[in-house]
Design an enzyme around this catalytic site. Structure first.
Site, short mmCIF file in Angstrom:
data_model
loop_
_atom_site.label_atom_id
_atom_site.label_comp_id
_atom_site.label_asym_id
_atom_site.label_seq_id
_atom_site.Cartn_x
_atom_site.Cartn_y
_atom_site.Cartn_z
N HIS A 46 0.84 -1.20 0.00
CA HIS A 46 0.00 0.00 0.00
C HIS A 46 0.87 1.25 0.00
O HIS A 46 1.54 1.56 0.98
CB HIS A 46 -0.95 0.04 1.20
CG HIS A 46 -1.88 1.22 1.15
ND1 HIS A 46 -3.14 1.15 0.59
CD2 HIS A 46 -1.71 2.51 1.50
CE1 HIS A 46 -3.70 2.34 0.63
NE2 HIS A 46 -2.85 3.19 1.17
N HIS A 99 -1.92 3.20 -8.40
CA HIS A 99 -2.30 2.27 -9.47
C HIS A 99 -2.04 2.92 -10.80
O HIS A 99 -2.05 4.15 -10.92
CB HIS A 99 -3.77 1.85 -9.34
CG HIS A 99 -4.73 3.00 -9.24
ND1 HIS A 99 -4.94 3.68 -8.05
CD2 HIS A 99 -5.50 3.61 -10.16
CE1 HIS A 99 -5.82 4.65 -8.24
NE2 HIS A 99 -6.16 4.64 -9.53
P1 AMP Z 1 -8.52 6.80 -9.99
O1 AMP Z 1 -9.78 7.61 -10.16
O2 AMP Z 1 -7.41 7.20 -10.90
O3 AMP Z 1 -8.12 6.73 -8.54
O4 AMP Z 1 -8.88 5.34 -10.47
C1 AMP Z 1 -9.60 4.44 -9.71
C2 AMP Z 1 -10.22 3.48 -10.67
O5 AMP Z 1 -10.59 2.34 -9.94
C3 AMP Z 1 -11.47 4.00 -11.38
O6 AMP Z 1 -11.26 3.98 -12.79
C4 AMP Z 1 -12.56 3.01 -10.94
O7 AMP Z 1 -13.47 2.72 -11.96
C5 AMP Z 1 -11.74 1.80 -10.54
N1 AMP Z 1 -12.35 0.94 -9.55
C6 AMP Z 1 -12.91 1.30 -8.37
N2 AMP Z 1 -13.32 0.21 -7.70
C7 AMP Z 1 -13.01 -0.86 -8.46
C8 AMP Z 1 -13.18 -2.26 -8.32
N3 AMP Z 1 -13.78 -2.79 -7.24
N4 AMP Z 1 -12.75 -3.06 -9.32
C9 AMP Z 1 -12.17 -2.54 -10.42
N5 AMP Z 1 -11.97 -1.23 -10.60
C10 AMP Z 1 -12.39 -0.39 -9.65
#
Ligand code: AMP
Length: 113
Positions: A46, A99
């Site tokens: 993390h 990420h």
């Molecule tokens: P960010 O807005 O750059 O922090 O990206 C977070 C991403 O995580 C977004 O594109 C969401 O659609 C994706 N996301 C959130 N929860 C999940 C989940 N449980 N599984 C897959 N993607 C997710």
């Protein structure tokens, strides 16, 4: 981090559409895809965001790029792809666990790098 959704995915407590996993990282498809191919590469360790990378933890982030190169072959992204990491509020980061978005499958256009 007990309240982090990506830590929960890594721990197997939340389901995901997983493409890849090794000792240091996982990759799974984004639940709200912004391109025909849209997956996230996430270190198991993390780290909140790119702003939190230090000499001590940078290996975990660097490993994600090895995974991205591997997945580009596995997922046949020979036409090219884009890698994005949102960092902080103005960039729209919604999950505070570093990420890397990998986007592909169409011409992504010149907007936003
Ligand atoms: P960010 O807005 O750059 O922090 O990206 C977070 C991403 O995580 C977004 O594109 C969401 O659609 C994706 N996301 C959130 N929860 C999940 C989940 N449980 N599984 C897959 N993607 C997710």
């Amino acid at each position: 981090m007990s309240d982090c959704i990506f830590c929960k995915i890594i721990a197997g407590e939340l389901a995901s559409d997983k493409l890849y996993e090794d000792e240091g990282a996982v990759a799974f498809r984004d639940i709200h895809p912004q391109a025909p191919v849209h997956f996230l590469v996430v270190p198991k360790r993390h780290i909140a965001s790119v702003a939190e990378i230090t000499p001590e933890n940078s290996g975990a982030a660097a490993h994600c790029f090895e995974v991205i190169a591997k997945l580009a072959v596995q997922e046949k992204l020979s036409g090219g792809f884009r890698v994005i990491s949102n960092c902080g509020e103005n960039a729209g980061q919604t999950v505070p666990h570093i990420h890397f978005h990998v986007l592909a499958g169409k011409t992504l256009g010149a907007a936003m790098v």
